[in-house]
Design a protein around this motif. Structure first.
Motif, PDB file in Angstrom:
ATOM      1  N   UNK A  33      35.947  42.264  47.364  1.00  0.00           N
ATOM      2  CA  UNK A  33      34.700  41.957  46.654  1.00  0.00           C
ATOM      3  C   UNK A  33      35.066  41.109  45.443  1.00  0.00           C
ATOM      4  N   UNK A  34      34.512  39.895  45.398  1.00  0.00           N
ATOM      5  CA  UNK A  34      34.897  38.927  44.356  1.00  0.00           C
ATOM      6  C   UNK A  34      33.857  38.840  43.249  1.00  0.00           C
ATOM      7  N   UNK A  35      34.342  38.622  42.037  1.00  0.00           N
ATOM      8  CA  UNK A  35      33.473  38.347  40.891  1.00  0.00           C
ATOM      9  C   UNK A  35      34.044  37.159  40.119  1.00  0.00           C
ATOM     10  N   UNK A  36      33.192  36.354  39.485  1.00  0.00           N
ATOM     11  CA  UNK A  36      33.711  35.341  38.558  1.00  0.00           C
ATOM     12  C   UNK A  36      34.159  36.019  37.256  1.00  0.00           C
ATOM     13  N   UNK A  37      34.998  35.347  36.494  1.00  0.00           N
ATOM     14  CA  UNK A  37      35.571  35.998  35.303  1.00  0.00           C
ATOM     15  C   UNK A  37      34.481  36.439  34.318  1.00  0.00           C
ATOM     16  N   UNK A  38      33.395  35.689  34.224  1.00  0.00           N
ATOM     17  CA  UNK A  38      32.347  36.090  33.281  1.00  0.00           C
ATOM     18  C   UNK A  38      31.609  37.348  33.722  1.00  0.00           C
ATOM     19  N   UNK A  39      31.852  37.782  34.956  1.00  0.00           N
ATOM     20  CA  UNK A  39      31.233  39.030  35.428  1.00  0.00           C
ATOM     21  C   UNK A  39      32.267  40.152  35.560  1.00  0.00           C
TER      22      UNK A  39
ATOM     23  N   UNK B 189      38.830  39.317  40.668  1.00  0.00           N
ATOM     24  CA  UNK B 189      38.123  38.398  39.781  1.00  0.00           C
ATOM     25  C   UNK B 189      38.752  37.017  39.914  1.00  0.00           C
ATOM     26  N   UNK B 190      37.914  36.041  40.210  1.00  0.00           N
ATOM     27  CA  UNK B 190      38.395  34.663  40.331  1.00  0.00           C
ATOM     28  C   UNK B 190      38.490  34.081  38.922  1.00  0.00           C
ATOM     29  N   UNK B 191      39.702  33.828  38.470  1.00  0.00           N
ATOM     30  CA  UNK B 191      39.904  33.306  37.112  1.00  0.00           C
ATOM     31  C   UNK B 191      40.054  31.791  37.144  1.00  0.00           C
ATOM     32  N   UNK B 192      40.730  31.284  38.152  1.00  0.00           N
ATOM     33  CA  UNK B 192      40.856  29.833  38.344  1.00  0.00           C
ATOM     34  C   UNK B 192      40.522  29.539  39.799  1.00  0.00           C
ATOM     35  N   UNK B 193      40.187  28.288  40.087  1.00  0.00           N
ATOM     36  CA  UNK B 193      39.693  27.979  41.430  1.00  0.00           C
ATOM     37  C   UNK B 193      40.767  27.611  42.434  1.00  0.00           C
ATOM     38  N   UNK B 194      41.990  27.397  41.953  1.00  0.00           N
ATOM     39  CA  UNK B 194      43.030  26.949  42.893  1.00  0.00           C
ATOM     40  C   UNK B 194      43.639  28.155  43.613  1.00  0.00           C
ATOM     41  N   UNK B 195      42.925  28.609  44.628  1.00  0.00           N
ATOM     42  CA  UNK B 195      43.329  29.828  45.330  1.00  0.00           C
ATOM     43  C   UNK B 195      44.256  29.540  46.503  1.00  0.00           C
TER      44      UNK B 195
ATOM     45  N   UNK C 217      38.433  37.729  28.487  1.00  0.00           N
ATOM     46  CA  UNK C 217      37.492  38.852  28.437  1.00  0.00           C
ATOM     47  C   UNK C 217      38.155  39.913  27.569  1.00  0.00           C
ATOM     48  N   UNK C 218      37.444  40.398  26.552  1.00  0.00           N
ATOM     49  CA  UNK C 218      38.070  41.323  25.603  1.00  0.00           C
ATOM     50  C   UNK C 218      37.134  42.499  25.312  1.00  0.00           C
ATOM     51  N   UNK C 219      37.749  43.581  24.806  1.00  0.00           N
ATOM     52  CA  UNK C 219      36.954  44.632  24.178  1.00  0.00           C
ATOM     53  C   UNK C 219      37.661  45.087  22.917  1.00  0.00           C
ATOM     54  N   UNK C 220      36.875  45.400  21.896  1.00  0.00           N
ATOM     55  CA  UNK C 220      37.463  45.830  20.629  1.00  0.00           C
ATOM     56  C   UNK C 220      37.048  47.258  20.282  1.00  0.00           C
ATOM     57  N   UNK C 221      36.290  47.882  21.173  1.00  0.00           N
ATOM     58  CA  UNK C 221      36.033  49.324  21.090  1.00  0.00           C
ATOM     59  C   UNK C 221      35.872  49.820  22.523  1.00  0.00           C
ATOM     60  N   UNK C 222      36.198  51.101  22.743  1.00  0.00           N
ATOM     61  CA  UNK C 222      36.055  51.625  24.099  1.00  0.00           C
ATOM     62  C   UNK C 222      34.593  51.991  24.354  1.00  0.00           C
TER      63      UNK C 222
END
Ligand SMILES: NC(=O)c1ccc[n+]([C@@H]2O[C@H](COP(=O)([O-])OP(=O)(O)OC[C@H]3O[C@@H](n4cnc5c(N)ncnc54)[C@H](OP(=O)(O)O)[C@@H]3O)[C@@H](O)[C@H]2O)c1
Length: 342
Positions: free
Chosen positions: A311-317, A335-341, A4-9
């Motif tokens: 409160x959990x979110x998937x990485x795309x959110x 944020x859940x980035x991988x499933x092996x928790x 997940x990236x940003x190139x402007x604020x």
């Protein structure tokens, strides 16, 4: 890998999900396969701030996280491939936060997890626990390190105890043996700080806050962990003990504060600012070591039962996760980035 990236604020809509190659660790660096990314107010504030130009072409947000060491650069001692770890300040002066599947960061910002500690706990540590540790160790005559019993006989007031930093401050102070008073704004938050271990809870706003705190601590409180000095400075001075410290770490609800001068100097009050980004390497290393000891003692659980709803979110959110923190959701946003928790 997913990043997940940003190139402007700007608002959370500047965050994009992209594919990038995982970087290799250089000398003194470690690559971590991220399982959980932790979100803090600093993450959305850095993303939203227009105060300075973005120092990198592209930034991956989020300072905190947890995962498994995946590659180790030259000159790194004490960390090996396969180690389960938590990380802090991942995106400080570098563009490589934890909202991605692999992140490379200096080895001193990567801390081994004790056996049996989950990645949800691990990703909740970073900013909150290190801030709380510093706030509890800047007293003129108090311990500079925390351990079981280090704060025996002391009274700690945690302003805003249901916040992420407040929660960590309660847990660390209780583990270290202090009597802990927490302030909260609602019954629901009162239940949370009790679950975190606070011995006394006082609800604000209330005209008799000082009297209720002094009922518990007739000689005053020794340490105050302060989230809102603009609103609480006068109260803090009223309830602080002689030689007490007021460690303020945030500007919630106001950019300036005024404090009674005579009462402050008459009590030899230490007004102690703190910012993790500038506090320096020694306090950070001390915090990491003491937090590890607290983890080993089982003193830092998370979840509603432990006073910190998750409160959990998937990485795309990740954008929604930033918005949740910005809106002041109670507890911790992960944020859940991988499933092996495991
Ligand atoms: N200096 C640093 O290095 C550092 C490190 C970590 C965090 N921070 C900053 O610290 C702040 C809190 O972070 P966080 O992650 O703990 O946020 P959080 O989870 O949103 O908690 C903020 C807490 O502050 C409480 N609060 C607000 N006004 C209050 C008042 N007048 N008296 C008592 N409590 C009050 C809120 O409770 P109510 O809403 O119920 O009032 C809430 O529980 C953020 O501004 C963050 O940027 C700074």
């Amino acid at each position: 890998m997913r990043s997940i990236v940003y190139s402007r604020t700007g608002p959370s809509s500047v965050l994009e999900s992209v594919e990038r190659d995982a970087a290799s660790p250089g000398a003194g660096e470690v690559r971590v396969r991220v399982t959980v990314s932790g979100v803090n107010p600093t993450d959305w504030k850095a993303r939203a701030s227009t105060a300075a130009p973005l120092p990198f072409d592209e930034v991956v947000p989020n300072q905190d996280g947890a995962g498994v060491v995946d590659a180790v650069g030259s000159g790194v001692d004490g960390l090996e491939v396969g180690d389960r770890v938590w990380v802090f300040l991942a995106a400080h002066q570098r563009p490589t936060g934890t909202a991605q599947e692999f992140t490379v960061l200096p080895a001193e910002r990567v801390v081994k997890l004790p056996e049996g500690i989950g990645f949800d706990v691990a990703a909740s540590l970073g900013v909150p626990a290190m801030t709380a540790h510093r706030a509890l160790t800047v007293h003129e005559f108090g311990p500079t390190r925390l351990s079981a019993g280090a704060l025996d006989g002391r009274v700690v007031l945690v302003q805003g105890g249901a916040g992420a930093v407040g929660h960590a401050a309660i847990q660390l102070a209780v583990w270290a043996g202090a009597t802990v008073i927490a302030t909260v704004s609602s019954d629901e938050k009162a239940a949370l700080v009790r679950a975190a271990g606070a011995h006394h809870v006082v609800q604000y706003p209330s005209p008799d806050l000082a009297a209720r705190i002094l009922e518990v601590a007739p000689d005053g409180v020794d340490h105050i962990v302060e989230v809102s000095p603009s609103q609480n400075a006068a109260l803090d001075v009223e309830v602080i003990a002689n030689h007490g410290s007021i460690a303020y770490y945030a500007n919630n609800n106001g950019e300036e504060f005024t404090a009674p001068i005579v009462a402050s100097f008459a009590k030899n009050v230490r007004w102690q600012g703190l910012l993790l980004y500038t506090v320096g390497p020694e306090p950070l290393a001390a915090a990491a070591a003491d937090i590890t000891a607290a983890l080993e003692a089982g003193a830092l659980p998370v979840g509603e039962d432990a006073g910190l709803p998750l409160t959990w979110f998937p990485i795309d959110e990740t954008a929604a996760a930033h918005d949740a923190v910005e809106s002041g959701v109670t507890g911790k946003v992960l944020i859940r980035v991988a499933d092996d928790l495991a």
